[in-house]
Design a protein around this motif. Structure first.
Motif, mmCIF file in Angstrom:
data_model
loop_
_atom_site.group_PDB
_atom_site.id
_atom_site.type_symbol
_atom_site.label_atom_id
_atom_site.label_comp_id
_atom_site.label_asym_id
_atom_site.label_seq_id
_atom_site.Cartn_x
_atom_site.Cartn_y
_atom_site.Cartn_z
ATOM 1 N N GLN A 1 22.599 65.944 50.650
ATOM 2 C CA GLN A 1 22.044 65.556 49.565
ATOM 3 C C GLN A 1 22.286 64.241 49.647
ATOM 4 N N VAL B 1 32.740 67.080 44.295
ATOM 5 C CA VAL B 1 31.750 67.701 44.453
ATOM 6 C C VAL B 1 31.926 69.382 43.369
ATOM 7 N N ASN C 1 26.690 69.434 49.215
ATOM 8 C CA ASN C 1 26.475 68.318 49.046
ATOM 9 C C ASN C 1 26.417 66.638 49.563
#
Length: 70
Positions: A32, A59, A29
């Protein structure tokens, strides 16, 4: 979300571990929400580089499944 500052010799994984005591999905994450970070700094982050970290509650865990019967 919060911002962490990379220290000398930090990798994305070590920074996430130091700040959140997490790995796996938290690292994914983090990559990202910081597009291009892993491509620009594949080994270590430059000291002082800011990295945005996701909140722990947001998350989504990565769950690997194995099918024994196909």
């Amino acid at each position: 979300m919060s911002t962490a500052i990379a220290q000398r010799g930090d990798t994305i994984e070590s920074l996430v571990w130091r700040e959140r005591r997490a790995a796996g999905a938290m690292v994914a994450n983090t990559m990202q929400i910081n597009p291009g970070l892993a491509e620009r700094y594949p080994l270590t982050l430059p000291a002082g580089h800011p990295v945005t970290l996701p909140d722990v509650a947001t998350v989504t865990p990565v769950v690997a499944t194995v099918n024994l019967w196909r």
